[in-house]
Design a protein around this motif. Structure first.
Motif, mmCIF file in Angstrom:
data_model
loop_
_atom_site.group_PDB
_atom_site.id
_atom_site.type_symbol
_atom_site.label_atom_id
_atom_site.label_comp_id
_atom_site.label_asym_id
_atom_site.label_seq_id
_atom_site.Cartn_x
_atom_site.Cartn_y
_atom_site.Cartn_z
ATOM 1 N N GLU A 148 46.404 43.868 48.718
ATOM 2 C CA GLU A 148 45.012 44.293 48.724
ATOM 3 C C GLU A 148 44.964 45.786 48.454
ATOM 4 O OE1 GLU A 148 42.472 42.301 49.036
ATOM 5 O OE2 GLU A 148 43.552 40.475 49.606
ATOM 6 N N THR A 149 43.945 46.200 47.727
ATOM 7 C CA THR A 149 43.804 47.628 47.458
ATOM 8 C C THR A 149 43.503 48.374 48.756
ATOM 9 O OG1 THR A 149 41.460 47.310 46.933
ATOM 10 C CG2 THR A 149 43.022 47.285 45.101
ATOM 11 N N SER A 171 45.597 35.637 38.545
ATOM 12 C CA SER A 171 46.552 34.693 39.108
ATOM 13 C C SER A 171 47.773 34.588 38.203
ATOM 14 C CB SER A 171 45.903 33.316 39.283
ATOM 15 O OG SER A 171 46.833 32.386 39.801
ATOM 16 N N VAL A 176 52.115 43.845 42.150
ATOM 17 C CA VAL A 176 51.125 44.864 41.808
ATOM 18 C C VAL A 176 51.713 45.779 40.754
ATOM 19 C CG1 VAL A 176 49.747 46.792 42.686
ATOM 20 C CG2 VAL A 176 50.104 44.791 44.112
ATOM 21 N N GLN A 225 42.260 41.731 39.551
ATOM 22 C CA GLN A 225 43.026 40.686 40.221
ATOM 23 C C GLN A 225 43.084 39.448 39.333
ATOM 24 O OE1 GLN A 225 40.662 41.002 44.036
ATOM 25 N NE2 GLN A 225 42.714 40.896 44.925
ATOM 26 N N ILE A 278 46.644 43.460 40.113
ATOM 27 C CA ILE A 278 47.177 42.671 41.224
ATOM 28 C C ILE A 278 47.351 41.233 40.748
ATOM 29 C CG2 ILE A 278 46.764 41.805 43.555
ATOM 30 C CD1 ILE A 278 45.194 44.318 44.151
ATOM 31 N N GLU A 290 48.241 37.555 41.829
ATOM 32 C CA GLU A 290 48.242 36.768 43.055
ATOM 33 C C GLU A 290 49.008 35.456 42.862
ATOM 34 O OE1 GLU A 290 44.027 36.463 43.534
ATOM 35 O OE2 GLU A 290 43.954 38.239 44.828
ATOM 36 N N THR A 343 40.408 48.106 39.777
ATOM 37 C CA THR A 343 41.369 47.106 40.233
ATOM 38 C C THR A 343 41.053 45.776 39.575
ATOM 39 O OG1 THR A 343 41.634 48.194 42.382
ATOM 40 C CG2 THR A 343 42.325 45.888 42.224
#
Length: 414
Positions: free
Chosen positions: A257-258, A7, A71, A5, A80, A82, A3
């Motif tokens: 969230e995963t 921005s 996602v 993450q 992901i 954000e 995963t």
């Protein structure tokens, strides 16, 4: 599965395989394919794609992401993206807005949450479309029916009572080869409940209405328990739509969230979501003053269009929503645009809304005869979205009251 993450609205250097980069580039084009949905927003990606990928020396990739939140499912990787204003504040404005996601069936796994239920409905409808293209399963289903002829097994006791009453009918129990199977009714019940959701628009309701016509009608009897992981072989392609149906009937959504809940790929045009959410917050907080998206005006004779995000009135005051984290200084480009909008609408007041991590002072500046005000939505740690909305609306009410008072005084002097 890994995963990653990141921005939104930033450029990062990441390690992707060639397969992952190709899949991401393809999804970027697919998810950006509906120009009407993206509008005139700057995706920051160019070339009709949500993402811009540049291969660097050593096998790394530079990834540029525009104003999108969501996602993305890639081979052995979940990406992901954000929001720049924090998930709590974005989710709050998303709930107030009419923003809809762009979805794709590329699989991901997310955490269950009460939020983003519209996503589950979007994925459910997408999976139903794929199911209908393949064909829904017909199966032998045990049923009982009173018939004027004998079919299958006859219930002798009840049939004898009917004959003694002079009714020449037979109570028969038989297996019927039909689409009216428990799993198909399960999907139909989920489609019916999804149509009642306040989170979807008329387009999605129309698609759900079509799905309901393709499926057998739900029954009032309790729904059966479904073991999704152990469906019969002929029902294996039902697994994903049934999983989403279970979530719809349970009122379960997703979070960023995963987790272990089957999900798909989705992206929100975050700038459009925030603009819509801010407009609705102001419309609710400033009643009876009208707050709408303007239809735009043209400056003649060159036909230059001006389209403010906000029109307060009557009389018409203009406003502009900036999806950015601001600071104490004035951004000259934002200021020039706000003054242009106000001049085009002959408004003595202009509003600029933006976000700030701290120091929510609502500043003012005079540009000739036009007064420009800044309204700040606080997204820093320690300030929740409900408190930020209250402070934001209070400041907007003070600004509009002052503007209307000044306008009334000017009219009396004239």
């Amino acid at each position: 599965m890994r995963t990653l993450q990141i921005s939104e609205a930033r450029a990062t250097t990441q390690s992707f395989t060639d397969e992952q980069a190709a899949a991401l580039a393809h999804l970027g084009v697919v998810l950006a394919s509906e120009r009407r949905w993206w509008g005139a927003a700057d995706l920051g990606s160019g070339g009709g794609s949500v993402f811009r990928l540049t291969k660097l020396y050593g096998g790394s990739w530079r990834l540029d992401v525009g104003n999108v939140v969501g996602v993305v499912g890639l081979p052995d990787l979940t990406l992901i993206i954000e929001p720049k204003i924090g998930m709590d504040h974005f989710r709050h404005l998303l709930a107030r807005s009419n923003g809809l996601p762009r979805v794709d069936s590329s699989p991901t796994s997310l955490e269950a949450a009460p939020d983003l239920q519209r996503l589950v409905i979007e994925w459910f409808v997408s999976e139903l479309d794929a199911l209908f293209r393949r064909g829904i399963v017909r199966d032998y289903v045990s049923t009982s029916e009173r018939l004027p002829y004998v079919r299958g097994h006859v219930n002798l006791a009840s049939t004898s009572r009917q004959w003694l009453q002079g009714k020449v009918v037979a109570d028969c129990e038989f297996e019927d080869f039909t689409e009216d199977t428990p799993l198909n009714r399960y999907l139909a019940t989920a489609a019916l409940q999804a149509r009642r959701s306040p989170w979807i628009n008329d387009r999605m309701r129309a698609r759900l209405a079509y799905a309901a016509r393709e499926l057998p009608a739900p029954r009032p009897e309790p729904l059966p328990d479904v073991d999704v992981e152990n469906l019969p072989a002929r029902y294996r392609h039902y697994q994903r739509p049934v999983k989403y149906a279970i979530d719809i009937l349970s009122g379960v959504g997703r979070s960023l969230e995963t987790g272990d809940q089957a999900s798909g790929t989705f992206l929100f045009n975050s700038a459009a979501v925030v603009e819509d959410g801010i407009r609705i917050v102001l419309a609710d907080g400033l009643r009876p003053l009208r707050v709408v998206k303007t239809g735009g005006r043209y400056l003649l004779p060159a036909f230059v269009s001006v389209n403010p995000d906000l029109e307060f009135g009557p009389p018409p005051f203009t406003g502009d929503v900036k999806y950015k984290i601001g600071d104490r200084s004035w951004n000259r480009q934002d200021l020039a645009q706000a003054v242009l909008f106000a001049a085009a609408y002959k408004s003595p007041h202009a509003i600029i809304t933006d976000f700030v991590e701290r120091d929510p002072s609502h500043r003012e500046l005079n540009v000739g005869d036009i007064k420009v005000s800044r309204l700040r939505w606080v997204v820093g740690k320690g300030t929740g979205p409900e408190e930020s909305e209250r402070l934001f609306v209070d400041a907007a009410q003070d600004r509009m009251t002052a503007a209307l008072t000044e306008l009334s005084g000017s009219a009396q002097l004239a």
